[in-house]
Design an enzyme around this catalytic site. Structure first.
Site, PDB file in Angstrom:
ATOM      1  N   HIS A 204     -67.145 -19.045 -39.454  1.00  0.00           N
ATOM      2  CA  HIS A 204     -65.875 -18.405 -39.812  1.00  0.00           C
ATOM      3  C   HIS A 204     -65.467 -18.738 -41.241  1.00  0.00           C
ATOM      4  CE1 HIS A 204     -64.640 -17.806 -35.444  1.00  0.00           C
ATOM      5  NE2 HIS A 204     -64.644 -16.633 -36.030  1.00  0.00           N
ATOM      6  N   ARG A 311     -69.101  -1.657 -32.211  1.00  0.00           N
ATOM      7  CA  ARG A 311     -69.761  -2.589 -31.291  1.00  0.00           C
ATOM      8  C   ARG A 311     -68.700  -3.085 -30.307  1.00  0.00           C
ATOM      9  NH1 ARG A 311     -72.924  -4.203 -36.311  1.00  0.00           N
ATOM     10  NH2 ARG A 311     -75.104  -4.238 -35.684  1.00  0.00           N
ATOM     11  N   GLU A 451     -83.523   1.856 -30.360  1.00  0.00           N
ATOM     12  CA  GLU A 451     -83.726   0.486 -30.855  1.00  0.00           C
ATOM     13  C   GLU A 451     -84.804  -0.254 -30.069  1.00  0.00           C
ATOM     14  OE1 GLU A 451     -80.085  -1.810 -30.644  1.00  0.00           O
ATOM     15  OE2 GLU A 451     -79.530  -0.933 -28.728  1.00  0.00           O
ATOM     16  N   ASN A 474     -82.274  -3.252 -36.353  1.00  0.00           N
ATOM     17  CA  ASN A 474     -82.309  -4.708 -36.099  1.00  0.00           C
ATOM     18  C   ASN A 474     -83.160  -4.989 -34.861  1.00  0.00           C
ATOM     19  OD1 ASN A 474     -80.374  -4.602 -38.081  1.00  0.00           O
ATOM     20  ND2 ASN A 474     -78.653  -4.883 -36.694  1.00  0.00           N
ATOM     21  N   ASP A 475     -82.810  -4.308 -33.773  1.00  0.00           N
ATOM     22  CA  ASP A 475     -83.577  -4.538 -32.546  1.00  0.00           C
ATOM     23  C   ASP A 475     -84.919  -3.829 -32.585  1.00  0.00           C
ATOM     24  OD1 ASP A 475     -82.091  -6.332 -30.953  1.00  0.00           O
ATOM     25  OD2 ASP A 475     -80.590  -4.774 -30.664  1.00  0.00           O
ATOM     26  N   ARG A 485     -84.938 -11.476 -34.297  1.00  0.00           N
ATOM     27  CA  ARG A 485     -84.199 -10.995 -35.461  1.00  0.00           C
ATOM     28  C   ARG A 485     -83.413 -12.104 -36.151  1.00  0.00           C
ATOM     29  NH1 ARG A 485     -79.837  -6.962 -32.644  1.00  0.00           N
ATOM     30  NH2 ARG A 485     -78.390  -7.550 -34.285  1.00  0.00           N
ATOM     31  N   CYS A 522     -78.111   2.772 -38.149  1.00  0.00           N
ATOM     32  CA  CYS A 522     -76.954   1.868 -38.224  1.00  0.00           C
ATOM     33  C   CYS A 522     -77.333   0.389 -38.177  1.00  0.00           C
ATOM     34  CB  CYS A 522     -75.941   2.198 -37.132  1.00  0.00           C
ATOM     35  SG  CYS A 522     -76.618   2.042 -35.476  1.00  0.00           S
TER      36      CYS A 522
HETATM   37  C1  PEP Z   1     -79.412  -2.711 -34.089  1.00  0.00           C
HETATM   38  O1  PEP Z   1     -80.048  -3.261 -33.186  1.00  0.00           O
HETATM   39  O2  PEP Z   1     -79.936  -2.337 -35.172  1.00  0.00           O
HETATM   40  C2  PEP Z   1     -77.977  -2.465 -33.931  1.00  0.00           C
HETATM   41  C3  PEP Z   1     -77.302  -1.757 -34.808  1.00  0.00           C
HETATM   42  O3  PEP Z   1     -77.368  -3.029 -32.847  1.00  0.00           O
HETATM   43  P1  PEP Z   1     -76.936  -4.584 -32.781  1.00  0.00           P
HETATM   44  O4  PEP Z   1     -77.186  -5.186 -34.141  1.00  0.00           O
HETATM   45  O5  PEP Z   1     -75.524  -4.587 -32.370  1.00  0.00           O
HETATM   46  O6  PEP Z   1     -77.858  -5.114 -31.725  1.00  0.00           O
HETATM   47 MG    MG Z   2     -79.127  -3.481 -31.256  1.00  0.00          MG
END
Ligand code: PEP
Ligand code: MG
Length: 594
Positions: A204, A311, A451, A474-475, A485, A522
């Site tokens: 934080h 989210r 994802e 990301n996933d 990740r 995203c």
């Molecule tokens: C992703 O996985 O790229 C994503 C946008 O979802 P999160 O980061 O919330 O898992």
């Molecule tokens: Mg994700």
């Protein structure tokens, strides 16, 4: 004889907040707390409870004052800091922590200081002992409990807090550790930068320092021991480099970099109202990712056209009880209202694996999964608890009466998951209609996150049933490369620029285009402006990212052409490695073709 100047020394830490700060070091130290651990007799409990209550009231008043002082900070800083102060105030209210402390005085016959110390430590240890992979989140929550404990103890013992009052303006604040509440006390105009020896990039404190806009480096091991108060220092918050006793050359270089940064941010701010359009007039839709409603004002200033990813799991975190349908409706409706006609893409709960939601722990499998990232997570978990999904869908549909919403499913790997959710959505829609609830004219679009490799590979089939796609790199990177990740960047295992990932992005974009459904991207890759031309070349026309990144990405879009992006993407798809892709991106930029 001329005195020799001390030698220049360089230290490294986590680059937490970008910018260049130059100034004398001001070392902030805090006196140690001296606590008596004493027992009391039954006849003393009333007086001891009164002493405790007085310290609690004093703590609450201090935090309320701190909150009022936030009004003097820039709006985005206020919106970052206020929720943390609210969390502290919540802990000082009717919380488990307060009940525990009072019981230790009244039933355990402990002095107030001992009661606070013991209960705080018990609860902090209980948080740390929770299972799951979000270790950083647990450490942070335990630290928040300890922080509120320290405040109560200082008020019980009347020992002073850290003070930043006697420092020269323009100083670099140096501390062994800086707590979020300390960060909240900082007047940005008094400081040129901040360094601490402890703390990580995810805490934080880091979030707040970014919000205050001060160049900051955390975890700068060794820097404090090497510097005397007043030592001249340069803090390069973007690079994570601290230079003590800089040479005239280093100083001149830092000043030049500072000038560049100031000029760049002024130029970027001017972009806010300009369209995100390539030089050959291809319009790109830039949207924002949103975790918590308090980020909304910043998003409004960023030039984003809607929310590409809400989210929603963050709305469920840090609560003792689940938000019911009305509460969720209010939250979503406020966001829809704030976006003023721009679409809001609400992703239904993505929890499980590293996303822990305390209020939902009863819904998780009774025994810990051997590999939570590959187990029940996102839509898989929600479909096992349809009542949760129905409540959330009902709230989204109701909020949709206020403006355009889209519903998005996380972690889809099978077509059956999308079909089952559509059935539930239809059922909820009919039920609300029967009830006479105010709803949007048409059912909102139902789309999926792409994802998992399975979703990307089956994109053509899924596109027949999904109203839109959002690629979660990301996933997608984690599951495709079988690499966590949260691994550090230097590990070389997790890399969204691997050609295998680019191929999956390309396939998904083509499938969406052929099926004439929108596709956005995203994941964090969307915020990396170096990758923007590549993503456009792969067929992406809609990007959703943290609001701060939008001006930089827009700047890159306006400097390129789609023809160049396509050449770049074709080369990258044929590259053997992520490093080769980076070279292709770098060379294209160096040649000024993009
Ligand atoms: C992703 O996985 O790229 C994503 C946008 O979802 P999160 O980061 O919330 O898992
Ligand atoms: Mg994700």
């Amino acid at each position: 004889m001329k005195p020799t100047s001390p030698p220049e020394q360089v230290f490294f830490g986590h680059p937490v907040s970008p910018g260049i700060g130059i100034g004398p070091l001001f070392e902030a130290t805090e006196p140690d707390l001296v606590i008596a651990h004493r027992k009391i007799s039954a006849s003393e409990t009333t007086a001891e409870t009164a002493r405790l209550e007085e310290a609690l009231t004093r703590s609450r008043n201090q935090l309320a004052k701190l909150k009022a002082r936030l009004a003097g900070l820039p709006e985005h800083s206020q919106t970052e800091i206020a929720p943390l102060i609210d969390a502290y105030l919540h802990m000082l209210g009717a919380s488990r922590l307060m009940r525990g402390i009072r019981a230790r005085v009244q039933e355990g016959l402990l002095g107030a200081e001992a009661a606070v110390q013991d209960e705080v430590e018990t609860q902090a240890q209980a948080i740390l002992a929770l299972t799951g992979s979000d270790r950083a989140g647990r450490l942070r929550r335990a630290e928040e409990v300890r922080e509120i404990g320290r405040r109560i103890l200082r008020n019980l013992t009347r020992q002073p807090f850290r003070s930043f009052s006697n420092l020269a303006p323009g100083s670099i604040l140096a501390a062994a550790e800086l707590r979020p509440a300390d960060a909240a006390l900082i007047q940005p105009s008094n400081f040129a930068g901040i360094i601490t020896e402890e703390g990580g990039a995810d805490g934080h404190t880091a979030v707040m320092l970014r919000a205050l806009g001060l160049p900051a480096i955390l975890g700068a091991t060794g820097a404090l021991a090497a510097a005397a108060p007043g030592t001249l220092a340069i803090v390069d918050g973007g690079a994570g480099i601290i230079t003590l006793n800089p040479t005239p050359n280093s100083l001149a270089a830092a000043k030049a970099k500072l000038g560049d940064i100031t000029r760049t941010s002024r130029a970027l701010a001017r972009l806010q109202r300009l369209p995100a359009e390539t030089r050959d007039h291809v319009a790109i839709d830039l949207q924002a990712n949103l975790e918590l409603p308090f980020e909304l004002p910043m998003i409004a200033q960023s030039g984003a056209h809607g929310i590409g990813l809400l989210r929603s799991e963050f709305i469920f975190m840090n609560r003792e009880a689940l938000p019911d349908e009305d509460t969720q409706t209010d939250i979503y409706r406020n966001i829809v209202d704030a976006m003023d006609g721009d679409p809001v893409t609400i992703r239904v709960l993505d929890w499980g694996s590293d996303k822990e939601v305390e209020a939902l722990s009863a819904y998780l499998p009774p025994t810990e999964e051997p590999n939570p990232a590959l187990g029940l997570r996102g839509i898989r978990l929600l479909l096992r608890h349809p009542s949760l999904l129905e409540t959330q869908l009902a709230a989204i549909l109701r909020a949709g009466a206020a403006g355009p919403v889209r519903i998005m499913l996380p972690m889809v790997s099978l077509q059956a998951e999308l079909l089952a959710t559509r059935e539930i959505l239809d059922r909820v829609w009919k039920r609300l209609k029967r009830r006479g609830t105010r709803l949007p004219d048409a059912k909102p679009p139902l789309g999926i996150m792409v994802e998992t490799p399975a979703a990307a590979l089956a994109a053509r089939q899924l596109a027949r049933h999904a109203d839109f796609f959002a690629i979660g790199t990301n996933d997608l990177t984690m599951y495709t490369l079988a690499a966590d990740r949260s691994l550090p960047v230097g590990s070389k295992l997790y890399d969204p620029l691997e050609p295998a990932i680019l191929k999956l992005i390309h396939m998904t974009a083509e499938a969406a285009s052929d099926a004439q459904i929108p596709v956005s991207l995203c994941g964090e890759l969307a915020a990396r402006e170096q990758a923007t031309p590549l993503l456009l070349g792969l067929g992406i026309r809609q990007l959703s990212m943290h609001g701060n990144a939008i001006p930089r990405v827009k700047h890159t879009i306006r400097a390129t052409t789609l023809a160049h992006c396509k050449t770049l993407a074709a080369n990258a798809l044929n590259a053997p490695t992520a490093d080769a892709v980076r070279d292709i991106i770098r060379n294209a930029t160096d040649e000024g073709r993009l």
